[in-house]
Scaffold this motif. Structure first.
Motif, mmCIF file in Angstrom:
data_model
loop_
_atom_site.group_PDB
_atom_site.id
_atom_site.type_symbol
_atom_site.label_atom_id
_atom_site.label_comp_id
_atom_site.label_asym_id
_atom_site.label_seq_id
_atom_site.Cartn_x
_atom_site.Cartn_y
_atom_site.Cartn_z
ATOM 1 N N PRO A 135 -7.459 7.604 9.477
ATOM 2 C CA PRO A 135 -6.033 7.326 9.262
ATOM 3 C C PRO A 135 -5.798 5.896 8.783
ATOM 4 O O PRO A 135 -6.435 4.953 9.264
ATOM 5 C CB PRO A 135 -5.418 7.559 10.647
ATOM 6 N N ALA A 136 -4.895 5.753 7.831
ATOM 7 C CA ALA A 136 -4.597 4.434 7.276
ATOM 8 C C ALA A 136 -3.784 3.601 8.256
ATOM 9 O O ALA A 136 -2.938 4.134 8.982
ATOM 10 C CB ALA A 136 -3.825 4.591 5.972
ATOM 11 N N PRO A 137 -4.020 2.293 8.279
ATOM 12 C CA PRO A 137 -3.229 1.417 9.154
ATOM 13 C C PRO A 137 -1.850 1.180 8.560
ATOM 14 O O PRO A 137 -1.613 1.416 7.379
ATOM 15 C CB PRO A 137 -4.048 0.128 9.159
ATOM 16 N N ALA A 138 -0.932 0.706 9.363
ATOM 17 C CA ALA A 138 0.402 0.328 8.908
ATOM 18 C C ALA A 138 0.581 -1.162 9.128
ATOM 19 O O ALA A 138 0.058 -1.726 10.087
ATOM 20 C CB ALA A 138 1.466 1.115 9.661
ATOM 21 N N GLY A 139 1.309 -1.789 8.219
ATOM 22 C CA GLY A 139 1.536 -3.223 8.353
ATOM 23 C C GLY A 139 1.611 -3.883 6.996
ATOM 24 O O GLY A 139 1.763 -3.222 5.958
ATOM 25 N N THR A 140 1.483 -5.197 6.974
ATOM 26 C CA THR A 140 1.503 -5.968 5.734
ATOM 27 C C THR A 140 0.097 -6.463 5.443
ATOM 28 O O THR A 140 -0.532 -7.118 6.275
ATOM 29 C CB THR A 140 2.466 -7.162 5.847
ATOM 30 N N PHE A 141 -0.388 -6.143 4.260
ATOM 31 C CA PHE A 141 -1.762 -6.469 3.891
ATOM 32 C C PHE A 141 -1.831 -7.033 2.482
ATOM 33 O O PHE A 141 -0.958 -6.767 1.640
ATOM 34 C CB PHE A 141 -2.652 -5.210 3.936
ATOM 35 N N ASP A 142 -2.887 -7.796 2.231
ATOM 36 C CA ASP A 142 -3.229 -8.149 0.858
ATOM 37 C C ASP A 142 -3.912 -6.920 0.259
ATOM 38 O O ASP A 142 -4.791 -6.315 0.882
ATOM 39 C CB ASP A 142 -4.165 -9.359 0.817
ATOM 40 N N VAL A 143 -3.497 -6.551 -0.942
ATOM 41 C CA VAL A 143 -3.968 -5.309 -1.557
ATOM 42 C C VAL A 143 -4.710 -5.619 -2.850
ATOM 43 O O VAL A 143 -4.275 -6.462 -3.653
ATOM 44 C CB VAL A 143 -2.788 -4.361 -1.834
ATOM 45 N N VAL A 144 -5.826 -4.935 -3.056
ATOM 46 C CA VAL A 144 -6.541 -4.988 -4.331
ATOM 47 C C VAL A 144 -6.389 -3.625 -4.997
ATOM 48 O O VAL A 144 -6.749 -2.597 -4.427
ATOM 49 C CB VAL A 144 -8.038 -5.311 -4.134
ATOM 50 N N LEU A 145 -5.798 -3.633 -6.188
ATOM 51 C CA LEU A 145 -5.652 -2.413 -6.967
ATOM 52 C C LEU A 145 -6.843 -2.276 -7.907
ATOM 53 O O LEU A 145 -7.221 -3.245 -8.571
ATOM 54 C CB LEU A 145 -4.354 -2.437 -7.783
ATOM 55 N N GLY A 146 -7.414 -1.093 -8.002
ATOM 56 C CA GLY A 146 -8.530 -0.871 -8.899
ATOM 57 C C GLY A 146 -8.104 -0.903 -10.352
ATOM 58 O O GLY A 146 -6.910 -0.850 -10.694
ATOM 59 N N ALA A 147 -9.073 -0.976 -11.251
ATOM 60 C CA ALA A 147 -8.798 -0.997 -12.690
ATOM 61 C C ALA A 147 -8.494 0.411 -13.186
ATOM 62 O O ALA A 147 -8.946 1.403 -12.619
ATOM 63 C CB ALA A 147 -9.992 -1.565 -13.437
ATOM 64 N N GLY A 148 -7.713 0.518 -14.276
ATOM 65 C CA GLY A 148 -7.460 1.799 -14.920
ATOM 66 C C GLY A 148 -6.243 2.510 -14.398
ATOM 67 O O GLY A 148 -5.113 2.019 -14.491
ATOM 68 N N TRP A 149 -6.454 3.714 -13.794
ATOM 69 C CA TRP A 149 -5.360 4.576 -13.377
ATOM 70 C C TRP A 149 -4.363 3.930 -12.426
ATOM 71 O O TRP A 149 -3.156 4.262 -12.481
ATOM 72 C CB TRP A 149 -5.914 5.861 -12.771
ATOM 73 N N PRO A 150 -4.756 3.000 -11.524
ATOM 74 C CA PRO A 150 -3.734 2.351 -10.688
ATOM 75 C C PRO A 150 -2.634 1.661 -11.493
ATOM 76 O O PRO A 150 -1.596 1.306 -10.933
ATOM 77 C CB PRO A 150 -4.555 1.343 -9.870
ATOM 78 N N GLY A 151 -2.841 1.496 -12.799
ATOM 79 C CA GLY A 151 -1.778 0.978 -13.654
ATOM 80 C C GLY A 151 -0.553 1.873 -13.681
ATOM 81 O O GLY A 151 0.501 1.480 -14.183
ATOM 82 N N VAL A 152 -0.650 3.089 -13.112
ATOM 83 C CA VAL A 152 0.509 3.965 -13.022
ATOM 84 C C VAL A 152 1.595 3.324 -12.153
ATOM 85 O O VAL A 152 2.799 3.555 -12.366
ATOM 86 C CB VAL A 152 0.111 5.358 -12.476
ATOM 87 N N MET A 153 1.195 2.503 -11.185
ATOM 88 C CA MET A 153 2.184 1.819 -10.369
ATOM 89 C C MET A 153 2.923 0.771 -11.199
ATOM 90 O O MET A 153 4.143 0.604 -11.087
ATOM 91 C CB MET A 153 1.526 1.162 -9.149
ATOM 92 N N LEU A 154 2.195 0.058 -12.065
ATOM 93 C CA LEU A 154 2.823 -0.893 -12.986
ATOM 94 C C LEU A 154 3.789 -0.158 -13.909
ATOM 95 O O LEU A 154 4.915 -0.622 -14.152
ATOM 96 C CB LEU A 154 1.742 -1.595 -13.809
ATOM 97 N N HIS A 155 3.358 0.986 -14.411
ATOM 98 C CA HIS A 155 4.186 1.806 -15.294
ATOM 99 C C HIS A 155 5.520 2.152 -14.619
ATOM 100 O O HIS A 155 6.592 1.997 -15.219
ATOM 101 C CB HIS A 155 3.413 3.081 -15.657
ATOM 102 N N GLU A 156 5.454 2.630 -13.392
ATOM 103 C CA GLU A 156 6.661 3.089 -12.705
ATOM 104 C C GLU A 156 7.498 1.943 -12.150
ATOM 105 O O GLU A 156 8.712 1.888 -12.352
ATOM 106 C CB GLU A 156 6.277 4.045 -11.567
ATOM 107 N N ALA A 157 6.854 1.038 -11.440
ATOM 108 C CA ALA A 157 7.595 0.001 -10.723
ATOM 109 C C ALA A 157 8.089 -1.123 -11.624
ATOM 110 O O ALA A 157 9.048 -1.820 -11.278
ATOM 111 C CB ALA A 157 6.720 -0.589 -9.598
ATOM 112 N N VAL A 158 7.455 -1.299 -12.794
ATOM 113 C CA VAL A 158 7.828 -2.385 -13.696
ATOM 114 C C VAL A 158 8.197 -1.859 -15.082
ATOM 115 O O VAL A 158 9.209 -2.244 -15.661
ATOM 116 C CB VAL A 158 6.677 -3.419 -13.813
ATOM 117 N N GLY A 159 7.377 -0.951 -15.622
ATOM 118 C CA GLY A 159 7.560 -0.504 -16.999
ATOM 119 C C GLY A 159 8.926 0.086 -17.278
ATOM 120 O O GLY A 159 9.581 -0.281 -18.274
ATOM 121 N N HIS A 160 9.399 0.992 -16.430
ATOM 122 C CA HIS A 160 10.706 1.602 -16.671
ATOM 123 C C HIS A 160 11.816 0.559 -16.666
ATOM 124 O O HIS A 160 12.799 0.680 -17.405
ATOM 125 C CB HIS A 160 11.000 2.678 -15.624
#
Length: 471
Positions: free
Chosen positions: A231-256
């Motif tokens: 199970p994933a933890p809950a809280g505030t963390f430093d996050v590393v996004l992988g290369a490639g497909w994780p760019g979908v978050m950039l697309h949605e959260a910023v691109g639009h």
């Protein structure tokens, strides 16, 4: 393309041009968009061919633009009578002409795609045999495999756009995709993984044995990772996004939020911020519709404007928006070739093509090693974004804990919660491994879906809220 779709109307193309000129009299802009699409889809599931479909459709869309209003009508009949019925509806907005007719789109000598049709080869029988082979191979790889689903899809789109000035522009757009999903189990627990490839080319790329075996191996790997996830933890963390497909978050959260219509109307979180620092220094985001054979690439957009490489954010500073003709005209900016529509039955609007973040200087290993306690997000599934506020929620389909700079156990149920514009300010490290996705992206906006590409390098963002399932 030698034959014209306009020849399928029951009147001369010159007559169509005259009628279009009458429709657009008093308008600022507009066009006749004519389309023919052939599409095919096969799904092999539960050890058998579950569905197979083939469809051919054609039709036209007629648009007149006046100021910030647009009249639009469409029909699946390529007839003079249907055109006249559409014209009577469209002309309702032609009053109140703003003063000058919009300049025609710039021309292009570039054609990204040949007229070859991906639906012709291989044959239907060969495609079914291939799906059976993929299914059998996947089941033989690991006794934990309980279910395999394989899909193969293609389309061949031809578009022609006629303007009142008589200019006719054409484009041909192939599109293929292969996707493999695998369910593995251990006792009562089951988990899934998937991987897909595609692009604007013929089937030979995705059905090569070397390619589909990679899809199977990657889907199986992801499923087995999820099977062992805690199970994933809950809280505030430093996050590393992988290369490639994780760019979908950039697309949605910023691109639009960088599309012209949202900014013209003031409903984007980026509205009014042109020239200001909207992301950390070093962050550069672009939209490029000219990349050969990529899923989001087009020779021309759906208004007839050549696509281009557009810089949106440069070194953290907002420098551009993605524009169609109407919003560019109203904002006094240049059209960027981002006017897209799902089909002839839909009105064009500013849409992304291939949107990605440029790479930085850090090796991915160094970025991961810099995080003491965090999350490494490798792949994403569904999510929601509020364009006005920039707030988003994204689910991770593959993620890991980072413990003392090393990749720890896989986690399940991690949800990233944040604000796109705010989180762009928290980017602290960019990898030198920028990659695009494998050709599977679809983007939805106002009920329309279009193929797109996404991408980014390995990226560290500090202080992201993670919603988890850890008790």
């Amino acid at each position: 393309m030698t034959d014209s779709l306009l020849d399928q109307f029951d009147c001369e193309s010159s007559r169509l041009g005259t009628m279009l000129d009458d429709v657009l009299s008093g308008a600022d802009d507009g066009e006749l968009f004519v389309e023919k699409v052939e599409s095919e889809s096969l799904v092999f599931d539960d050890g058998k061919l579950k569905s197979g479909s083939f469809d051919t459709r054609s039709g036209f869309g007629l648009r007149a633009v006046c100021g910030d209003s647009a009249g639009y009508a469409h029909s699946g009949e390529l007839t003079q009578a249907a055109f006249k019925r559409a014209a009577s509806a469209v002309q309702a907005v032609s009053g109140g002409h703003s003063g000058s007719y919009a300049d025609a789109p710039r021309k292009t000598n570039l054609a990204l795609y040949k007229p070859d049709n991906p639906l012709l080869e291989p044959s239907f029988e060969k495609k079914v045999e291939l799906l059976q082979r993929i299914d059998s191979h996947a089941r033989q790889l690991d006794p934990a495999v309980r279910q395999v689903s394989v899909s193969l899809a293609a389309s061949h789109q031809i578009v022609e756009i006629l303007r009142a000035d008589g200019e006719l522009v054409k484009d041909v757009r192939p599109l293929v995709r292969l996707n493999v999903s695998i369910v593995v189990g251990d006792g009562d627990r089951q988990e899934s993984g998937s991987h897909g490839v595609g692009g604007r080319h013929l089937f030979d790329r995705v059905i090569a044995e070397s390619e589909w075996k990679v899809c199977v191996a990657e889907a199986l790997r992801q499923a087995k990772v999820n099977l062992s996830a805690i199970p994933a933890p809950a809280g505030t963390f430093d996050v590393v996004l992988g290369a490639g497909w994780p760019g979908v978050m950039l697309h949605e959260a910023v691109g639009h939020g960088l599309e012209g219509d949202f900014n013209r109307k003031g409903t984007s979180a980026f509205a009014g911020l042109m020239g200001q620092q909207v992301a950390a220094k070093g962050v550069t985001v672009v939209d490029d519709g000219t990349l050969s054979e990529r899923r989001g690439s087009l020779t021309i957009d759906d208004e007839g404007t050549p696509t281009q490489y557009t810089t949106l954010i440069e070194d953290g500073v907002l420098v551009g928006y993605m524009q169609d003709r109407q919003n560019a005209r109203l904002m006094g900016m240049a059209d960027t070739g981002n006017g897209r529509r799902q089909s002839y039955a839909h009105i064009p609007m500013p849409r992304m093509t291939n949107t990605y973040m440029l790479g930085g200087d850090y090796p991915a290993e160094e970025i991961l090693a810099s995080v003491k306690d965090g999350l490494y997000a490798v792949s994403f599934g569904g999510g929601q974004v509020d364009i006005t506020s920039g707030k988003y929620v994204f689910g991770c389909t593959e993620a890991y804990r980072i413990e003392n700079g090393k990749i720890g156990p896989a986690v399940k149920g991690a949800m990233m919660i944040g604000n796109g514009p705010a989180d762009m300010q928290r980017v602290t490290m960019l990898g030198n491994d920028m990659a695009l996705d494998t050709g599977i992206g679809m983007c939805g906006k106002q009920g329309q879906g279009v193929p797109v590409g996404v991408g980014q390098p390995t990226t560290r963002i500090n202080g992201i809220t993670i919603g988890g399932t850890e008790a």
